[in-house]
Design an enzyme around this catalytic site. Structure first.
Site, PDB file in Angstrom:
ATOM      1  CB  CYS A   1       9.192   6.223   5.754  1.00 45.87           C
ATOM      2  SG  CYS A   1       9.878   7.600   5.827  1.00 45.87           S
ATOM      3  CB  ALA A   2       9.210   0.244   6.295  1.00 45.06           C
ATOM      4  NE  ARG A   3       6.910  -1.292  12.527  1.00 43.97           N
ATOM      5  CZ  ARG A   3       5.845  -0.121  12.523  1.00 43.97           C
ATOM      6  NH1 ARG A   3       6.435   0.881  11.863  1.00 43.97           N
ATOM      7  NH2 ARG A   3       4.729  -0.009  12.907  1.00 43.97           N
TER       8      ARG A   3
ATOM      9  CG  ASP B   1       6.506  -6.987  -2.918  1.00 44.89           C
ATOM     10  OD1 ASP B   1       6.360  -8.069  -2.673  1.00 44.89           O
ATOM     11  OD2 ASP B   1       5.656  -6.020  -2.317  1.00 44.89           O
TER      12      ASP B   1
ATOM     13  CD  GLU C   1      10.765   3.214  16.388  1.00 42.95           C
ATOM     14  OE1 GLU C   1       9.499   3.679  16.871  1.00 42.95           O
ATOM     15  OE2 GLU C   1      10.947   3.177  15.122  1.00 42.95           O
TER      16      GLU C   1
ATOM     17  N   GLY D   1       6.004   9.084  10.613  1.00 38.09           N
ATOM     18  CA  GLY D   1       5.272   8.753   9.242  1.00 38.09           C
ATOM     19  C   GLY D   1       3.973   8.848   9.052  1.00 38.09           C
ATOM     20  CB  ALA D   2       1.223   6.832  11.113  1.00 35.62           C
TER      21      ALA D   2
ATOM     22  NE  ARG E   1      -3.785  -1.916   2.683  1.00 36.94           N
ATOM     23  CZ  ARG E   1      -3.630  -3.078   3.293  1.00 36.94           C
ATOM     24  NH1 ARG E   1      -2.436  -3.351   3.769  1.00 36.94           N
ATOM     25  NH2 ARG E   1      -4.454  -3.974   3.398  1.00 36.94           N
TER      26      ARG E   1
ATOM     27  CG  HIS F   1       7.699   5.495  14.560  1.00 33.41           C
ATOM     28  ND1 HIS F   1       7.978   4.053  14.738  1.00 33.41           N
ATOM     29  CD2 HIS F   1       6.657   5.375  13.399  1.00 33.41           C
ATOM     30  CE1 HIS F   1       6.985   3.132  14.138  1.00 33.41           C
ATOM     31  NE2 HIS F   1       6.211   4.059  13.574  1.00 33.41           N
TER      32      HIS F   1
ATOM     33  CG  ASP G   1       9.477   8.188  10.452  1.00 30.73           C
ATOM     34  OD1 ASP G   1       9.608   9.122  11.218  1.00 30.73           O
ATOM     35  OD2 ASP G   1       8.590   7.507  10.426  1.00 30.73           O
TER      36      ASP G   1
HETATM   37  P1  NAD Z   1       1.704  -3.671   3.028  1.00 28.24           P
HETATM   38  O1  NAD Z   1       1.464  -4.926   3.804  1.00 28.24           O
HETATM   39  O2  NAD Z   1       0.493  -3.042   2.141  1.00 28.24           O
HETATM   40  O3  NAD Z   1       3.108  -3.649   2.070  1.00 28.24           O
HETATM   41  C1  NAD Z   1       3.890  -4.584   2.429  1.00 28.24           C
HETATM   42  C2  NAD Z   1       4.764  -5.074   1.104  1.00 28.24           C
HETATM   43  O4  NAD Z   1       6.031  -5.684   1.608  1.00 28.24           O
HETATM   44  C3  NAD Z   1       3.846  -6.144   0.455  1.00 28.24           C
HETATM   45  O5  NAD Z   1       3.649  -5.969  -0.989  1.00 28.24           O
HETATM   46  C4  NAD Z   1       4.547  -7.331   0.665  1.00 28.24           C
HETATM   47  O6  NAD Z   1       4.468  -8.329  -0.580  1.00 28.24           O
HETATM   48  C5  NAD Z   1       6.161  -6.910   0.791  1.00 28.24           C
HETATM   49  N1  NAD Z   1       6.976  -7.836   1.237  1.00 28.24           N
HETATM   50  C6  NAD Z   1       6.739  -8.738   2.227  1.00 28.24           C
HETATM   51  N2  NAD Z   1       8.008  -9.170   2.595  1.00 28.24           N
HETATM   52  C7  NAD Z   1       9.003  -8.934   1.644  1.00 28.24           C
HETATM   53  C8  NAD Z   1      10.077  -9.137   1.436  1.00 28.24           C
HETATM   54  N3  NAD Z   1      10.787 -10.231   1.952  1.00 28.24           N
HETATM   55  N4  NAD Z   1      10.833  -8.540   0.347  1.00 28.24           N
HETATM   56  C9  NAD Z   1      10.235  -7.711  -0.361  1.00 28.24           C
HETATM   57  N5  NAD Z   1       8.948  -7.430  -0.163  1.00 28.24           N
HETATM   58  C10 NAD Z   1       8.260  -7.894   0.810  1.00 28.24           C
HETATM   59  O7  NAD Z   1       2.063  -2.695   4.173  1.00 28.24           O
HETATM   60  P2  NAD Z   1       2.130  -1.128   4.132  1.00 28.24           P
HETATM   61  O8  NAD Z   1       0.901  -0.715   4.408  1.00 28.24           O
HETATM   62  O9  NAD Z   1       2.659  -0.514   2.837  1.00 28.24           O
HETATM   63  O10 NAD Z   1       3.128  -0.797   5.108  1.00 28.24           O
HETATM   64  C11 NAD Z   1       4.550  -0.750   4.788  1.00 28.24           C
HETATM   65  C12 NAD Z   1       5.231  -0.647   6.063  1.00 28.24           C
HETATM   66  O11 NAD Z   1       5.300   0.710   6.578  1.00 28.24           O
HETATM   67  C13 NAD Z   1       4.882  -1.557   7.278  1.00 28.24           C
HETATM   68  O12 NAD Z   1       6.268  -1.963   7.860  1.00 28.24           O
HETATM   69  C14 NAD Z   1       4.198  -0.661   8.181  1.00 28.24           C
HETATM   70  O13 NAD Z   1       4.396  -0.814   9.405  1.00 28.24           O
HETATM   71  C15 NAD Z   1       5.125   0.746   7.954  1.00 28.24           C
HETATM   72  N6  NAD Z   1       4.536   1.954   8.351  1.00 28.24           N
HETATM   73  C16 NAD Z   1       5.233   3.031   8.825  1.00 28.24           C
HETATM   74  C17 NAD Z   1       4.704   3.940   9.225  1.00 28.24           C
HETATM   75  C18 NAD Z   1       5.236   5.078   9.972  1.00 28.24           C
HETATM   76  O14 NAD Z   1       4.867   5.826  10.961  1.00 28.24           O
HETATM   77  N7  NAD Z   1       6.719   5.185   9.733  1.00 28.24           N
HETATM   78  C19 NAD Z   1       3.336   4.248   8.876  1.00 28.24           C
HETATM   79  C20 NAD Z   1       2.430   3.341   8.137  1.00 28.24           C
HETATM   80  C21 NAD Z   1       3.201   2.178   7.709  1.00 28.24           C
HETATM   81  C1  MLT Z   2       2.348   1.980  11.435  1.00 30.13           C
HETATM   82  O1  MLT Z   2       2.885   0.860  11.286  1.00 30.13           O
HETATM   83  O2  MLT Z   2       1.161   2.250  11.147  1.00 30.13           O
HETATM   84  C2  MLT Z   2       3.159   3.044  11.913  1.00 30.13           C
HETATM   85  O3  MLT Z   2       3.935   2.461  12.883  1.00 30.13           O
HETATM   86  C3  MLT Z   2       2.457   4.337  12.360  1.00 30.13           C
HETATM   87  C4  MLT Z   2       2.319   4.487  14.162  1.00 30.13           C
HETATM   88  O4  MLT Z   2       1.419   4.077  14.737  1.00 30.13           O
HETATM   89  O5  MLT Z   2       3.122   5.247  14.366  1.00 30.13           O
END
Ligand code: NAD
Ligand code: MLT
Length: 535
Positions: free
Chosen positions: A235-237, A177, A266, A287-288, A157, A285, A261
């Site tokens: 900005c993922a994890r 991916d 943390e 992002g959201a 997403r 952190h 981020d």
């Molecule tokens: P999502 O599940 O929609 O997408 C994750 C994608 O990663 C999927 O398409 C999946 O196929 C792919 N994936 C899984 N394992 C993989 C691998 N080994 N190699 C390559 N691709 C792989 O998730 P999302 O909603 O897009 O969120 C993505 C990340 O962002 C999550 O870790 C989420 O926690 C993080 N996030 C962080 C914040 C923030 O505050 N910084 C906010 C929102 C989301």
């Molecule tokens: C998430 O995975 O949605 C993010 O870590 C957002 C947050 O709750 O800070």
């Protein structure tokens, strides 16, 4: 804890969420307690009488939390990532885990884009120096994104949203991916490649995978060397990128810069090497952290908690069979019916349950019935006093080596829809079938091969007896003498004078003395009491 029977639901919120979410809970009549920044014993104490727990990423929801919270029904994660929640432990304890996967996608994508620009144009560094009174115009020469290649690791997403935004600013796209279709990548105009090719092609690499055993340290020292001359945005994890290796790669000039981020630990420890490298931009952190996203995830999470206690489907449940909102009204009455059939079958079967077959015939067979099949298993296991619900019943079956099968056939001879739960061991089996009259009136229509018409509710007595004059009268007299009122009765027999099965609905419990009197009569071969909840 049966979800639907709680009169006072206590929701504990241990990370701050938007007021709109708290309001949604209170409007539903739930008691809301906030206890931010609690951990260790204080967290265990706070959760001990909670029926629901709502967290963001700040609370470690581990096995000890589930142990300490016997009445917990659901953990709601107001956001996407659930790496701070032990989902296996939740499932073992029959607790639903649900997140809010949509509400902060745009916010996370916008922050990722902002971080790419922050790194490429050294915005925070220049800003800080100007605030310090220094006009450092000649120290910064940035990189344009137009015409460059963006590598996206994780095209889910957030990854897709970032890809769209940066493609519109003139970037070419490559993506890594392994779980996304070529077709989806094509629609975005991204070349789907392996990780090495993604790193080699990228001028900017943006990471959007969840933290899993597979993605931990996915971007390590070798990967960063492959990103030579480029920028990395995470900005993922935390934990997906090796932070020390990143700090070295940027400070040694292998990479131009990075923006991060999220961190393995943390809050980010003060001695993190990332903080010492000028070309690495960091945010805590964030992002959201937009008003819109926080409101959206808070309300969405609260709505799922409310749904759980209204016996509505929890749409974003991660460890329970999910069901589409539009389908739920069609399958809802079968959830209770199949659970009941499972309960009756388990209580009538004398052997050890080693296999369960749930069969659907007629119109109902066209639906997605995972949740209904899970409810049948719950029904079978509940009389055995295993701590089960529809969340953990499939896991319990698997752990105990009980084979569960689901069969479907579009046609049903006598009923529009028919569900049958069969329990068996290697030698014997027993089936109970049910249907819905007039769409929502549950009836048991077959018990162990006998055609019956029994209303499944409250206290039921099922007796096997010889089909002889006077037996039914005798049972009625014994019940009457013990002040047990018969609300309904159905008698079915194999053959004239053979064995008969009689189903009674009773207004009261069957007293032990009445049971003993019935069992002492040689014409009655078996007396079973079945208790069905909620009536
Ligand atoms: P999502 O599940 O929609 O997408 C994750 C994608 O990663 C999927 O398409 C999946 O196929 C792919 N994936 C899984 N394992 C993989 C691998 N080994 N190699 C390559 N691709 C792989 O998730 P999302 O909603 O897009 O969120 C993505 C990340 O962002 C999550 O870790 C989420 O926690 C993080 N996030 C962080 C914040 C923030 O505050 N910084 C906010 C929102 C989301
Ligand atoms: C998430 O995975 O949605 C993010 O870590 C957002 C947050 O709750 O800070």
């Amino acid at each position: 804890m049966p979800r639907g029977f709680l009169s006072n639901v206590k929701v504990l919120v241990t990370d701050p969420i938007a007021d709109a979410g708290l309001d949604t809970l209170r409007e539903a009549g739930h008691e809301v307690e906030t206890a931010y920044d609690v951990e260790g014993e204080a967290l265990l104490d706070a959760v001990s009488d909670a029926n629901a727990l709502i967290v963001r990423s700040g609370t470690d929801v581990n096995e000890a939390v589930f142990e300490a919270a016997p009445d917990l029904v659901i953990v709601g994660r107001a956001g996407i990532g659930v790496d701070n929640i032990d989902i296996d432990a939740a499932t073992d304890h029959g607790v639903i885990v649900a997140n809010a996967p949509e509400g902060n996608v745009r916010a996370a994508a916008e922050h990722s884009v902002a971080m790419a620009f922050a790194a490429a144009r050294s915005i925070p560094q220049a800003h800080a120096r100007l605030k310090d009174g220094e006009w450092a115009k000649s120290d910064y020469l940035g990189t344009e994104v137009n015409g460059k290649t963006l590598g996206v690791v994780g095209l889910g997403r957030v990854g897709q949203e970032v890809a769209k935004k940066l493609a519109s600013l003139g970037m070419d796209l490559v993506a890594y991916d392994p779980y996304i279709s070529e077709e989806r990548a094509d629609q975005l105009g991204a070349d789907l490649v392996d990780l090495d090719d993604c790193l080699a092609a990228a001028d900017f690499l943006t990471v959007h995978v969840p933290l899993t055993p597979e993605t931990e340290n996915l971007i390590d020292e070798d990967a960063l060397a492959n990103l030579e001359g480029g920028y990395l945005v995470n900005c993922a994890r935390g934990g997906v990128v090796d932070e020390d290796a990143l700090a070295d790669a940027v400070s040694d000039g292998v990479m131009k810069g990075a923006a991060v981020d999220v961190f393995a630990e943390e809050p980010l420890p003060e001695d993190s090497k990332l903080l010492d490298v000028d070309d690495i931009v960091v945010t805590p952190h964030l992002g959201a952290s937009t008003e819109a996203a926080q409101e959206h995830v808070a309300v969405s999470t609260a709505e799922q908690v409310v749904a759980a206690f209204d016996d509505e489907p929890v749409l974003n449940a991660l460890n329970a069979p999910s069901v589409d909102e539009s389908v739920f009204p069609r399958i809802e009455p079968y959830i209770g019916l199949t659970e009941t059939a499972g309960k009756v079958a388990a209580q009538l079967f004398d052997g050890r349950v080693e296999r369960i077959e749930v069969s659907y015939a007629g119109d109902i067979a066209a639906e997605d019935l995972d949740l209904v099949t899970a409810s049948a298993q719950k029904g079978v296991f509940e009389p055995l006093e295993w701590n089960v619900n529809a969340v953990n019943a499939p896991r319990v079956a698997e752990e105990r080596g009980i084979e569960v099968t689901e069969t479907k056939t579009g046609s049903s001879a006598d009923f529009q829809s028919l569900v049958t739960v069969t329990v068996g061991d290697g030698a014997d089996e027993l089936s109970v079938s049910g249907t819905l009259f007039a769409g929502d009136d549950p009836r048991l229509v077959s018990i162990d091969g006998y055609r019956v018409d029994a209303i499944p509710h409250g206290h039921m007595l099922i007796a096997r007896n010889r089909d002889e004059p006077g037996v039914i009268g005798f049972i009625g007299t014994v019940l009457g003498e013990h002040d047990v009122n018969i609300a309904g009765m159905f008698n079915a027999r194999e053959t004239d004078g053979g064995e008969a099965l009689t189903v009674y609905n009773l207004d009261e419990d069957l007293p032990d003395a009445a049971r003993e009197e019935l069992e002492a009569d040689t014409r009655i071969t078996e007396v079973k009491e079945i208790e069905l909840n909620g009536d």
